[in-house]
Design an enzyme around this catalytic site. Structure first.
Site, mmCIF file in Angstrom:
data_model
loop_
_atom_site.group_PDB
_atom_site.id
_atom_site.type_symbol
_atom_site.label_atom_id
_atom_site.label_comp_id
_atom_site.label_asym_id
_atom_site.label_seq_id
_atom_site.Cartn_x
_atom_site.Cartn_y
_atom_site.Cartn_z
ATOM 1 N N GLY A 100 0.779 -1.229 0.000
ATOM 2 C CA GLY A 100 0.000 0.000 0.000
ATOM 3 C C GLY A 100 0.812 1.281 0.000
ATOM 4 N N GLU A 127 4.387 0.697 -16.405
ATOM 5 C CA GLU A 127 3.577 -0.492 -16.694
ATOM 6 C C GLU A 127 2.122 -0.034 -16.805
ATOM 7 O OE1 GLU A 127 4.691 -4.301 -14.510
ATOM 8 O OE2 GLU A 127 5.508 -2.749 -13.214
ATOM 9 N N TYR A 131 -2.036 2.407 -13.262
ATOM 10 C CA TYR A 131 -2.620 3.722 -12.976
ATOM 11 C C TYR A 131 -4.115 3.878 -13.246
ATOM 12 C CZ TYR A 131 2.055 5.294 -11.927
ATOM 13 O OH TYR A 131 3.282 5.439 -11.339
ATOM 14 N N PHE A 408 8.476 12.970 -19.085
ATOM 15 C CA PHE A 408 8.826 13.494 -17.756
ATOM 16 C C PHE A 408 8.710 12.397 -16.725
ATOM 17 C CE2 PHE A 408 4.408 14.153 -18.717
ATOM 18 C CZ PHE A 408 3.743 13.726 -17.594
HETATM 19 C C1 LIG Z 1 4.893 0.262 -9.208
HETATM 20 C C2 LIG Z 1 5.268 0.389 -7.741
HETATM 21 C C3 LIG Z 1 5.536 1.869 -7.420
HETATM 22 C C4 LIG Z 1 4.109 -0.143 -6.898
HETATM 23 O O1 LIG Z 1 4.336 0.156 -5.513
HETATM 24 P P1 LIG Z 1 3.616 -0.673 -4.339
HETATM 25 O O2 LIG Z 1 3.885 0.057 -3.080
HETATM 26 O O3 LIG Z 1 3.965 -2.089 -4.439
HETATM 27 O O4 LIG Z 1 2.082 -0.497 -4.742
HETATM 28 P P2 LIG Z 1 0.836 -0.658 -3.725
HETATM 29 O O5 LIG Z 1 1.076 -1.792 -2.791
HETATM 30 O O6 LIG Z 1 0.496 0.642 -3.094
HETATM 31 O O7 LIG Z 1 -0.284 -1.022 -4.757
HETATM 32 C C5 LIG Z 1 -1.345 -0.147 -5.078
HETATM 33 C C6 LIG Z 1 -2.245 -0.842 -6.035
HETATM 34 O O8 LIG Z 1 -1.580 -0.961 -7.301
HETATM 35 C C7 LIG Z 1 -1.468 -2.337 -7.661
HETATM 36 N N1 LIG Z 1 -0.141 -2.470 -8.296
HETATM 37 C C8 LIG Z 1 1.037 -2.139 -7.769
HETATM 38 N N2 LIG Z 1 2.011 -2.365 -8.642
HETATM 39 C C9 LIG Z 1 1.446 -2.860 -9.753
HETATM 40 C C10 LIG Z 1 1.938 -3.298 -10.997
HETATM 41 N N3 LIG Z 1 3.252 -3.245 -11.271
HETATM 42 N N4 LIG Z 1 1.066 -3.737 -11.914
HETATM 43 C C11 LIG Z 1 -0.264 -3.780 -11.636
HETATM 44 N N5 LIG Z 1 -0.791 -3.386 -10.462
HETATM 45 C C12 LIG Z 1 0.054 -2.931 -9.525
HETATM 46 C C13 LIG Z 1 -1.607 -3.118 -6.390
HETATM 47 O O9 LIG Z 1 -2.080 -4.400 -6.661
HETATM 48 C C14 LIG Z 1 -2.585 -2.260 -5.628
HETATM 49 O O10 LIG Z 1 -3.888 -2.480 -6.104
HETATM 50 P P3 LIG Z 1 -5.188 -2.193 -5.177
HETATM 51 O O11 LIG Z 1 -4.832 -1.081 -4.236
HETATM 52 O O12 LIG Z 1 -6.229 -1.794 -6.164
HETATM 53 O O13 LIG Z 1 -5.444 -3.483 -4.468
HETATM 54 C C15 LIG Z 1 6.544 -0.420 -7.407
HETATM 55 O O14 LIG Z 1 6.330 -1.754 -7.776
HETATM 56 C C16 LIG Z 1 7.794 0.083 -8.105
HETATM 57 O O15 LIG Z 1 8.519 0.895 -7.561
HETATM 58 N N6 LIG Z 1 8.087 -0.411 -9.333
HETATM 59 C C17 LIG Z 1 9.286 -0.035 -10.074
HETATM 60 C C18 LIG Z 1 9.260 1.416 -10.538
HETATM 61 C C19 LIG Z 1 7.997 1.740 -11.313
HETATM 62 O O16 LIG Z 1 7.602 1.038 -12.230
HETATM 63 N N7 LIG Z 1 7.350 2.857 -10.932
HETATM 64 C C20 LIG Z 1 6.155 3.367 -11.610
HETATM 65 C C21 LIG Z 1 6.628 4.458 -12.492
HETATM 66 S S1 LIG Z 1 5.461 5.075 -13.632
#
Ligand SMILES: CC(C)(COP(=O)(O)OP(=O)(O)OC[C@H]1O[C@@H](n2cnc3c(N)ncnc32)[C@H](O)[C@@H]1OP(=O)(O)O)[C@@H](O)C(=O)NCCC(=O)NCCS
Length: 408
Positions: A100, A127, A131, A408
């Site tokens: 979360g 990914e 969003y 960005f």
């Molecule tokens: C993407 C990222 C920020 C997710 O962070 P996280 O703290 O694990 O996310 P959360 O636990 O708050 O998840 C929030 C929601 O998003 C979903 N989610 C998180 N990562 C996801 C992913 N990669 N693909 C699909 N859904 C995802 C979760 O299932 C959760 O869903 P819900 O709240 O509807 O049940 C993390 O995996 C990361 O740092 N990835 C690498 C960098 C990156 O890709 N950043 C995004 C840049 S645009």
């Protein structure tokens, strides 16, 4: 730098960053995206983003996640410039994923964004599955194309206006920003571009060239192309990799493409085109330009539905009542939307909705980059009467294809 490891089970808190947090922010982002930023990258991030617009997730006071936003004006159909917050540098450390932290970061960040009054928020997504739940929909479509320029023959009907000259980086740095600024005011999805971003473009860090040359520049009074030379040794064909092609006028567009195709000693050209780019139709061989990839590029979230819908122009009159669901910010509602002579009036209403959809779908429709009828076919926009979908589909068309100006 390093940080002491917080226990994985502790709760995650969120707070606004302070100046001393930047090294931790940069380390989290570097690990999250798997790259080592160079000095120019860090200067860019710190110049574009104010520290008070950075939010940190912490566990036992140790930073474990980050998200931030920066400001620009984004052009919408009809040419209005809307203040927009660009969400960026979103990452959570691998030890604290899926607990979360992202949801907490984005909740805090969007509370701050709502307080700025900006009607739009935007991002580019690592990914596509992340969003939508936060109300963002893909708003532009960008194709990657490749073709063998040795076989590029322009049709007799294709203009040959000329006017392109080669420029060095110093001269390009003087000319490109003004041309870009004229272009971005016409193109939905394009943004104002701060000098810090131009400085980064012209710093042209070697770390971002993927083994290709430094940038070359072709300039026309109404457009420009920046490109690199790749390959050409070790048995690899020489390629022109177009970084940007900006054309304010159709003449600039074709003149620049003719000049790129004139780069003897290269075989392939790789570039990005929006789906309505006329290049294919200007060649004798329709199949020469092959699409090798399709990307979503800009994602939009509508923060203020009436302000956003009243700011753009429309292709046809419309009279409807639309329900917008927004569970993330609990900010949905039903709106009476009336368009006359291209301009909209949008007001909250108690009337029964005739069309119903989610806020991320509205983000996808907003710039005209995606169609209402396609979302209806996907069961993501519903109406009791199919005529309502048809009317929405036509009205939301834009006079120019939506294109993101800079990443960005
Ligand atoms: C993407 C990222 C920020 C997710 O962070 P996280 O703290 O694990 O996310 P959360 O636990 O708050 O998840 C929030 C929601 O998003 C979903 N989610 C998180 N990562 C996801 C992913 N990669 N693909 C699909 N859904 C995802 C979760 O299932 C959760 O869903 P819900 O709240 O509807 O049940 C993390 O995996 C990361 O740092 N990835 C690498 C960098 C990156 O890709 N950043 C995004 C840049 S645009």
């Amino acid at each position: 730098m390093s940080t002491p490891a917080p226990t994985v089970r502790t709760a995650v808190d969120v707070r606004t960053a302070t100046d001393s947090d930047w090294p931790a922010v940069e380390l989290i982002d570097s690990v999250g995206f798997g790259y080592h930023p160079v000095e120019a990258d860090l200067t860019l991030a710190r110049t574009l983003t104010r520290t008070e617009d950075v939010v940190l997730a912490t566990a036992e006071d140790v930073p474990v996640g980050v998200a931030m936003d920066l400001g620009f004006d984004l052009t919408v159909p009809g040419g209005a410039q809307l203040p927009t917050r660009g969400v960026t540098w979103v990452s959570v450390v691998p030890t604290h994923r899926r607990r979360g932290a992202l949801r907490a970061l984005l909740t805090e960040l969007h509370t701050k964004i709502a307080a700025t009054g900006a009607p739009l928020a935007a991002l580019t997504a690592s990914e596509a599955g992340i969003y939508g739940r936060f109300g963002y929909g893909p708003a532009t479509v960008l194709d990657t194309v490749r073709f063998d320029r040795r076989f590029a023959r322009f049709r007799d009907s294709t203009p040959d206006p000329g006017g392109v000259f080669i420029a060095d980086a110093k001269s390009a740095a003087e000319r490109l920003p003004g041309i870009y600024d004229r272009w971005r005011r016409l193109v939905p999805g394009a943004q104002s571009r701060p000098q810090a971003h131009w400085d980064h473009t012209f710093a042209d860090p070697e770390a971002h060239r993927e083994g290709a040359s430094a940038l070359f520049f072709l300039v026309h009074p109404d457009g420009y192309a920046t490109f690199r030379r790749a390959g050409g040794s070790g048995g690899k064909e020489a390629a022109t990799v177009v970084d940007e092609l900006v054309a304010v006028t159709p003449d600039a567009h074709i003149a620049l493409w003719r000049a790129l195709c004139g780069l003897d000693l290269t075989v392939t050209i790789e570039a990005h085109l929006h789906a309505d780019d006329p290049l294919r139709l200007q060649l004798t061989d329709y199949r020469l330009v092959r699409t090798t990839g399709r990307a979503d590029d800009l994602w939009l979230r509508i923060m203020d539905v009436p302000a956003a819908l009243e700011a753009r122009t429309y292709a046809a009159d419309l009279e409807t009542v639309i329900e917008i669901r927004d569970p993330f910010l609990d900010a949905g509602g039903t709106y009476a939307l009336t368009v006359r002579d291209g301009r909209a009036q949008c007001r909250r209403t108690d009337a029964t909705a005739r069309v119903s959809t989610d806020i991320d779908v509205l983000g996808s429709l907003y710039l005209g980059g995606h169609r209402a009828r396609t979302f209806a076919a996907a069961n993501r926009l519903s109406a009791a009467d199919p005529a309502e979908v048809a009317a929405l589909d036509i009205a939301f068309g834009a006079e120019r294809p939506a294109v993101l100006g800079w990443g960005f």
